[in-house]
Design a protein around this motif. Structure first.
Motif, short mmCIF file in Angstrom:
data_model
loop_
_atom_site.label_atom_id
_atom_site.label_comp_id
_atom_site.label_asym_id
_atom_site.label_seq_id
_atom_site.Cartn_x
_atom_site.Cartn_y
_atom_site.Cartn_z
N ILE A 190 0.97 -1.28 -0.01
CA ILE A 190 0.14 0.08 -0.16
C ILE A 190 0.94 1.39 0.01
CG2 ILE A 190 -2.02 1.30 1.27
CD1 ILE A 190 -2.73 -1.50 0.01
N SER A 191 1.36 1.38 -1.08
CA SER A 191 2.35 2.81 -1.38
C SER A 191 2.30 3.24 -2.76
CB SER A 191 3.91 2.30 -1.04
OG SER A 191 4.15 1.05 -1.83
N VAL A 192 2.51 4.43 -2.91
CA VAL A 192 2.39 5.40 -4.28
C VAL A 192 3.42 4.63 -5.26
CG1 VAL A 192 2.71 7.12 -5.42
CG2 VAL A 192 1.56 7.25 -3.18
N GLY A 193 3.05 4.01 -6.57
CA GLY A 193 3.77 3.57 -7.30
C GLY A 193 3.72 2.11 -7.39
N ALA A 194 3.16 1.26 -6.26
CA ALA A 194 3.10 -0.06 -6.01
C ALA A 194 2.09 -0.40 -7.22
CB ALA A 194 2.87 -0.53 -4.88
N ASN A 195 2.01 -1.95 -7.51
CA ASN A 195 0.86 -2.39 -8.16
C ASN A 195 -0.47 -2.29 -7.48
OD1 ASN A 195 2.38 -3.60 -10.04
ND2 ASN A 195 2.84 -5.29 -8.93
N ALA A 196 -1.51 -1.99 -8.09
CA ALA A 196 -2.75 -1.99 -7.41
C ALA A 196 -3.56 -3.51 -7.30
CB ALA A 196 -3.86 -1.05 -8.14
N ASP A 197 -2.71 -3.94 -6.35
CA ASP A 197 -3.02 -5.52 -6.06
C ASP A 197 -3.26 -5.41 -4.41
OD1 ASP A 197 -2.05 -6.02 -8.50
OD2 ASP A 197 -0.87 -7.66 -7.85
N LEU A 198 -4.47 -5.19 -4.21
CA LEU A 198 -4.96 -5.14 -2.73
C LEU A 198 -6.56 -5.75 -2.58
CD1 LEU A 198 -6.44 -1.61 -2.23
CD2 LEU A 198 -5.26 -2.09 -4.33
N ALA A 199 -6.66 -5.83 -1.24
CA ALA A 199 -7.96 -6.20 -0.68
C ALA A 199 -8.45 -5.37 0.50
CB ALA A 199 -7.73 -7.92 -0.17
N LEU A 200 -9.73 -5.37 0.41
CA LEU A 200 -10.55 -4.63 1.61
C LEU A 200 -11.10 -5.46 2.39
CD1 LEU A 200 -12.19 -1.69 -0.50
CD2 LEU A 200 -9.79 -1.87 0.40
N ILE A 201 -10.81 -5.45 3.78
CA ILE A 201 -11.21 -6.42 4.86
C ILE A 201 -12.43 -5.50 5.64
CG2 ILE A 201 -10.91 -7.71 6.95
CD1 ILE A 201 -8.22 -8.32 5.28
N ASN A 202 -13.48 -6.16 5.90
CA ASN A 202 -14.38 -5.69 6.60
C ASN A 202 -13.93 -5.57 8.19
OD1 ASN A 202 -16.67 -4.61 8.01
ND2 ASN A 202 -18.06 -6.01 7.01
N LEU A 203 -13.67 -4.42 8.85
CA LEU A 203 -13.28 -4.63 10.33
C LEU A 203 -14.38 -4.55 11.31
CD1 LEU A 203 -10.45 -1.54 10.17
CD2 LEU A 203 -10.32 -4.12 10.25
N LYS A 204 -15.62 -4.54 10.72
CA LYS A 204 -16.64 -4.59 11.42
C LYS A 204 -17.33 -6.01 11.80
CE LYS A 204 -17.42 0.03 11.69
NZ LYS A 204 -17.09 0.63 12.96
#
Length: 414
Positions: free
Chosen positions: A341-355
């Motif tokens: 999760i940094s500028v310039g990195a591949n947009a490979d990510l996941a969103l996790i529900n913290l609730k």
């Protein structure tokens, strides 16, 4: 794409209220109150955590079709009596739907890239590309099917310039490949600077056999052939001597531990603390859904941590932060991925529900991800493309139905 009001981790701490702008497959901006630009697709991230995509560093993804088919057996009887006979019936269509089934599971666990070894690598690569995941794909090579070796180089040529698929070389193991086969595999990998994906020192029987027949451990034998280097992912590495560990570090090889699979097959416990002290880059894989029986790195992170604590007789042997690195930064290093999760990195990510109850109280989020995560991956994004949103993956129902049909066909002769 603009992800709004999401939380991120910085130095292990939760930082809420962040926006992430994605453009052309990369993370372009991170910060509070970013302005929506014309054409932006907006994703609401409130109450969610953005994590960098996890990397499953060892799979046989098409074997998802065989989940539950052959349980509660030791490795060699499992292979010789159940798996290899069934695999002799595999068709390209079976592998295609088995890979898609596995991709569904990877996406649901926030895994954005995986390292695979199996039959019909072109089919595996195509199915993976259709599902939108990154994959380091190798066709398995061993002497009992000599024609497989001749297929390696043409496969690499076909896929070497693909955006998502990185072709690799997959000699099965030192005990299933002759010296000639291993040297030929090395030659091809060196020519294309491809990764080599190989099972090493998985069982005590394998290691004892090499010590008796060659006077060397499998690690020492492979080093004598020049196969230990930074492009090697050495899978399992359960039965290593201290000398093996330092030799792997000297050659900058990457070790992939498949803790849950190794435990289920009673193969043993890898000496990860010794490897880490030697400075080896350690990563995590699930192995197949036939031997694990799932593809969740969250489960493997927890199992790895608690097993290693017991193996070394101290709860301080591994921290949650170290285990989290195995599934993220260490894997990125092994495969040369510009992730995070940094500028310039591949947009490979996941969103996790913290609730979710297992994230409360929100004290140590990394600890919760490793020790208490029981679900909640909401969205998975690879190369800037949304593969799952709000828990929905397009086409999932058809894949499940086709996978069931292929399993029935494969096992109808049993």
């Amino acid at each position: 794409m603009l992800i709004k009001n999401v939380s991120i981790l910085q130095s292990g701490h939760l930082v809420p209220g962040q926006d992430i702008r994605i453009k052309e497959g990369k993370i372009e901006q991170i910060g509070p109150e970013l302005q929506k630009e014309r054409g932006d697709e907006e994703i609401e991230g409130k109450g969610k955590l953005a994590i960098p995509g996890l990397v499953n560093c060892h799979t046989h993804l098409a074997m998802s079709l065989l989940r539950g088919y052959a349980d509660d057996m030791e490795l060699m009887p499992w292979l010789e009596e159940k798996i290899w006979p069934l695999e002799a019936r595999l068709t390209e269509e079976d592998v295609y739907w088995g890979v898609k089934l596995g991709c569904l599971e990877l996406i649901r666990f926030g895994i954005t890239c995986y390292n695979d070894m199996y039959y019909f690598p072109d089919v595996t690569a195509q199915a993976t590309k259709e599902m939108g995941l990154r994959g380091f794909i190798s066709g398995v090579v061993f002497d009992m099917k000599p024609e497989l070796l001749s297929q390696v180089e043409p496969f690499i040529k076909r896929w070497k310039d693909d955006e998502l698929i990185r072709p690799a070389v997959g000699p099965h193991a030192a005990y299933t490949c002759s010296e000639e086969t291993l040297l030929r595999a090395k030659e091809i990998a060196d020519r294309y600077q491809a990764m080599v994906h190989m099972h090493i020192s998985e069982t005590r029987k394998e290691v004892d056999g090499f010590l008796l027949s060659r006077g060397k451990s499998p690690v020492e034998y492979l080093d004598s052939l020049g196969l230990l280097n930074s492009r090697l992912t050495a899978i399992h590495c359960v039965w290593l001597s201290e000398e093996d560990c330092y030799l792997l570090e000297k050659r900058k090889a990457n070790v992939v531990s498949c803790t849950a699979s190794n435990l289920k097959l009673a193969s043993g416990i890898a000496p990860l603390n010794t490897l880490m002290k030697a400075g080896v880059n350690v990563c995590l894989g699930t192995d197949s859904a036939c031997s694990n029986n799932n593809l969740s790195l969250f489960e493997d992170m927890k199992v790895t941590a608690i097993v290693q604590k017991n193996a070394y007789h101290t709860p301080a042997a591994f921290t949650a932060e170290q285990i989290w690195q195995f599934a993220t930064d260490n894997a990125y290093r092994a495969f040369g991925l510009n992730n995070g999760i940094s500028v310039g990195a591949n947009a490979d990510l996941a969103l996790i529900n913290l609730k979710k109850p297992w994230f409360y109280p929100q004290s140590n989020i990394v600890s919760h991800l490793v020790y208490s995560m029981a679900g909640g991956v909401d969205t998975t994004i690879v190369n800037g493309r949304v593969l799952m949103q709000n828990g929905i993956i397009p086409g999932e129902e058809e894949i499940l139905e086709k996978a069931q049909e292929r399993f029935i066909r494969l096992t109808s002769e049993d």
